[in-house]
Scaffold this motif. Structure first.
Motif, PDB file in Angstrom:
ATOM      1  N   LEU A 270      -3.925  -4.725   0.848  1.00  0.00           N
ATOM      2  CA  LEU A 270      -3.012  -4.167   1.837  1.00  0.00           C
ATOM      3  C   LEU A 270      -2.711  -5.117   2.993  1.00  0.00           C
ATOM      4  O   LEU A 270      -1.759  -4.895   3.745  1.00  0.00           O
ATOM      5  CB  LEU A 270      -3.577  -2.855   2.389  1.00  0.00           C
ATOM      6  CG  LEU A 270      -3.400  -1.629   1.479  1.00  0.00           C
ATOM      7  CD1 LEU A 270      -4.130  -0.427   2.041  1.00  0.00           C
ATOM      8  CD2 LEU A 270      -1.918  -1.307   1.290  1.00  0.00           C
ATOM      9  N   ARG A 271      -3.492  -6.168   3.120  1.00  0.00           N
ATOM     10  CA  ARG A 271      -3.215  -7.145   4.183  1.00  0.00           C
ATOM     11  C   ARG A 271      -1.851  -7.803   3.993  1.00  0.00           C
ATOM     12  O   ARG A 271      -1.238  -8.258   4.965  1.00  0.00           O
ATOM     13  CB  ARG A 271      -4.318  -8.202   4.235  1.00  0.00           C
ATOM     14  CG  ARG A 271      -5.660  -7.672   4.718  1.00  0.00           C
ATOM     15  CD  ARG A 271      -6.654  -8.800   4.986  1.00  0.00           C
ATOM     16  NE  ARG A 271      -7.925  -8.253   5.424  1.00  0.00           N
ATOM     17  CZ  ARG A 271      -8.972  -8.041   4.628  1.00  0.00           C
ATOM     18  NH1 ARG A 271      -8.883  -8.351   3.341  1.00  0.00           N
ATOM     19  NH2 ARG A 271     -10.093  -7.532   5.107  1.00  0.00           N
ATOM     20  N   ALA A 272      -1.393  -7.856   2.754  1.00  0.00           N
ATOM     21  CA  ALA A 272      -0.097  -8.483   2.469  1.00  0.00           C
ATOM     22  C   ALA A 272       1.059  -7.493   2.533  1.00  0.00           C
ATOM     23  O   ALA A 272       2.214  -7.890   2.406  1.00  0.00           O
ATOM     24  CB  ALA A 272      -0.135  -9.137   1.087  1.00  0.00           C
ATOM     25  N   ALA A 273       0.762  -6.218   2.744  1.00  0.00           N
ATOM     26  CA  ALA A 273       1.796  -5.181   2.746  1.00  0.00           C
ATOM     27  C   ALA A 273       2.396  -5.001   4.137  1.00  0.00           C
ATOM     28  O   ALA A 273       1.786  -5.359   5.148  1.00  0.00           O
ATOM     29  CB  ALA A 273       1.212  -3.859   2.260  1.00  0.00           C
ATOM     30  N   ARG A 274       3.579  -4.435   4.175  1.00  0.00           N
ATOM     31  CA  ARG A 274       4.239  -4.140   5.446  1.00  0.00           C
ATOM     32  C   ARG A 274       3.439  -3.098   6.234  1.00  0.00           C
ATOM     33  O   ARG A 274       2.840  -2.192   5.648  1.00  0.00           O
ATOM     34  CB  ARG A 274       5.652  -3.622   5.196  1.00  0.00           C
ATOM     35  CG  ARG A 274       6.578  -4.639   4.553  1.00  0.00           C
ATOM     36  CD  ARG A 274       7.929  -4.023   4.218  1.00  0.00           C
ATOM     37  NE  ARG A 274       8.819  -5.007   3.603  1.00  0.00           N
ATOM     38  CZ  ARG A 274      10.019  -4.737   3.107  1.00  0.00           C
ATOM     39  NH1 ARG A 274      10.479  -3.489   3.164  1.00  0.00           N
ATOM     40  NH2 ARG A 274      10.763  -5.680   2.580  1.00  0.00           N
ATOM     41  N   PRO A 275       3.461  -3.190   7.559  1.00  0.00           N
ATOM     42  CA  PRO A 275       2.674  -2.240   8.363  1.00  0.00           C
ATOM     43  C   PRO A 275       3.156  -0.805   8.262  1.00  0.00           C
ATOM     44  O   PRO A 275       2.402   0.124   8.560  1.00  0.00           O
ATOM     45  CB  PRO A 275       2.835  -2.779   9.797  1.00  0.00           C
ATOM     46  CG  PRO A 275       4.049  -3.645   9.763  1.00  0.00           C
ATOM     47  CD  PRO A 275       4.099  -4.225   8.391  1.00  0.00           C
ATOM     48  N   ASP A 276       4.419  -0.595   7.834  1.00  0.00           N
ATOM     49  CA  ASP A 276       4.953   0.766   7.717  1.00  0.00           C
ATOM     50  C   ASP A 276       5.161   1.197   6.268  1.00  0.00           C
ATOM     51  O   ASP A 276       5.824   2.203   6.011  1.00  0.00           O
ATOM     52  CB  ASP A 276       6.261   0.894   8.490  1.00  0.00           C
ATOM     53  CG  ASP A 276       7.361  -0.009   7.937  1.00  0.00           C
ATOM     54  OD1 ASP A 276       7.044  -0.946   7.166  1.00  0.00           O
ATOM     55  OD2 ASP A 276       8.543   0.221   8.265  1.00  0.00           O
ATOM     56  N   MET A 277       4.604   0.438   5.325  1.00  0.00           N
ATOM     57  CA  MET A 277       4.714   0.845   3.925  1.00  0.00           C
ATOM     58  C   MET A 277       3.990   2.178   3.730  1.00  0.00           C
ATOM     59  O   MET A 277       2.912   2.398   4.290  1.00  0.00           O
ATOM     60  CB  MET A 277       4.098  -0.214   2.996  1.00  0.00           C
ATOM     61  CG  MET A 277       4.248   0.125   1.513  1.00  0.00           C
ATOM     62  SD  MET A 277       3.384  -1.054   0.425  1.00  0.00           S
ATOM     63  CE  MET A 277       1.674  -0.485   0.636  1.00  0.00           C
ATOM     64  N   ALA A 278       4.566   3.057   2.924  1.00  0.00           N
ATOM     65  CA  ALA A 278       3.938   4.340   2.619  1.00  0.00           C
ATOM     66  C   ALA A 278       3.274   4.256   1.248  1.00  0.00           C
ATOM     67  O   ALA A 278       3.885   3.788   0.285  1.00  0.00           O
ATOM     68  CB  ALA A 278       4.972   5.460   2.631  1.00  0.00           C
ATOM     69  N   ILE A 279       2.037   4.711   1.160  1.00  0.00           N
ATOM     70  CA  ILE A 279       1.292   4.716  -0.101  1.00  0.00           C
ATOM     71  C   ILE A 279       1.240   6.143  -0.627  1.00  0.00           C
ATOM     72  O   ILE A 279       0.680   7.033   0.015  1.00  0.00           O
ATOM     73  CB  ILE A 279      -0.145   4.195   0.086  1.00  0.00           C
ATOM     74  CG1 ILE A 279      -0.144   2.823   0.757  1.00  0.00           C
ATOM     75  CG2 ILE A 279      -0.877   4.148  -1.255  1.00  0.00           C
ATOM     76  CD1 ILE A 279      -1.507   2.412   1.286  1.00  0.00           C
TER      77      ILE A 279
END
Length: 335
Positions: A270-279
């Motif tokens: 998740l470190r590479a994911a956008r801060p507002d990505m929804a899982i």
């Protein structure tokens, strides 16, 4: 840059009533009606006391021929919170099918007891057969690897709550894309809204079926790409929809064990994911999302559970023709 349009805020006032019909798939439900159901669910969430007697005297039958916890309890809780009652069974061994009774005969019988039916069955097409035999509305609660319309409504409600829109999004779907009926239903419905870029992440053995890919290709403004590398694309995503590899869909246990741990989402990824990505995840999970992710603000899968109950409250009341007190007036004021 093209202007972003939230279809959810541009619904027509001419919403086709759902009263008395069955919902086997969302394909034949007008998009205005789908978006109205999402609006109804949002209204219910903020008007719990007002809607608590919407379905007084109604009876929901839940006919679950395969195991389920969340979906069955969600359907039942939805009716109870609307003031209705619930009957049914959980497991084919508890039903007359164990004595050889057909689905048609079961539905013809249950139609005399209940005002509405929710059915889950391991065979594709079973919900359609049920809807044709019943004399009351039937809701498909999942049929084999085919469709799962109420989960799709749940997913749409969650995406809209997190992102504020249902289009102009890059959505990654990861894991079992062959047997994942939730994935198939979601893609099909999002293609009707348009302007969605799908990233299909799976091992070769669990790729998206051709009929689903064809649905994307037939949409003028939706695209897709297939990959086996979650790490390589996670930074591009607005939404990541994780799925479990479903042991019950495999005939060979060795194949299941080999593929089960292909993708595990953890804090490191998740470190590479956008801060507002929804899982998102339709649940239940096995180990494809580490428990440590639950505390990440991007985790939306338990919000999905709540939304699932709300959209089923909206759908059950709409199919029964039971008006939510105050909802129509609020819609008129908003318009």
């Amino acid at each position: 840059m093209s202007q972003q349009v939230d279809h959810a805020s541009n619904t027509s006032s001419a919403v086709v009533p759902l009263r008395g019909r069955s919902v086997v798939t969302l394909d034949d439900i007008p998009m205005t009606q789908i978006l109205d159901l999402l609006d109804r669910a949002a209204y219910i969430d903020t008007h719990r006391r007002q809607v608590a007697h919407t379905c007084d005297g109604r009876v929901l039958a839940t006919l679950f021929y395969e195991p389920s916890t969340r979906t069955r309890l969600s359907f039942e809780t939805a009716m109870l919170r609307l003031g209705g009652q619930v009957i049914g069974f959980a497991g084919a061994q508890l039903a007359s099918v164990s004595k050889g009774e057909s689905i048609s005969d079961t539905l013809k019988t249950v139609s005399n007891y209940a005002d509405i039916v929710a059915i889950r069955h391991p065979k594709e097409g079973a919900a359609l057969v049920a809807s044709q035999a019943a004399t009351v509305p039937v809701i498909n609660a999942g049929d084999g690897g085919h469709m799962h319309p109420t989960q799709t409504l749940t997913d749409l409600a969650t995406i809209r709550a997190r992102k504020g829109r249902l289009n102009h999004l890059t959505i990654g779907l990861c894991g079992d894309l062959t047997f994942g009926r939730t994935v198939h239903s979601l893609i099909t419905t999002l293609c009707r809204l348009g302007h969605v870029d799908f990233v299909l992440i799976s091992p070769d053995e669990l790729r998206t079926p051709e009929y689903v890919l064809e649905r994307i290709r037939s949409s003028a403004d939706c695209t897709y790409r297939e990959t086996g590398d979650l790490n390589g694309v996670i930074g591009d995503l607005d939404v990541l929809y994780m799925t479990r590899v479903q042991q019950e869909r495999f005939f060979n246990e060795d194949d299941y064990l080999r593929l089960r741990d292909t993708y595990i989402l953890d804090a490191d990824k998740l470190r590479a994911a956008r801060p507002d990505m929804a899982i998102l995840h339709p649940l239940p999970r096995v180990n494809e999302i580490a428990v440590e992710v639950d505390d990440d603000p991007r985790a939306a899968y338990f919000q999905q559970v709540r939304n699932g109950m709300l959209v089923r409250m909206a759908l059950e009341s709409a199919l029964l023709g039971d008006e939510l007190p105050g909802y129509r007036k609020q819609k008129e004021v908003a318009a």
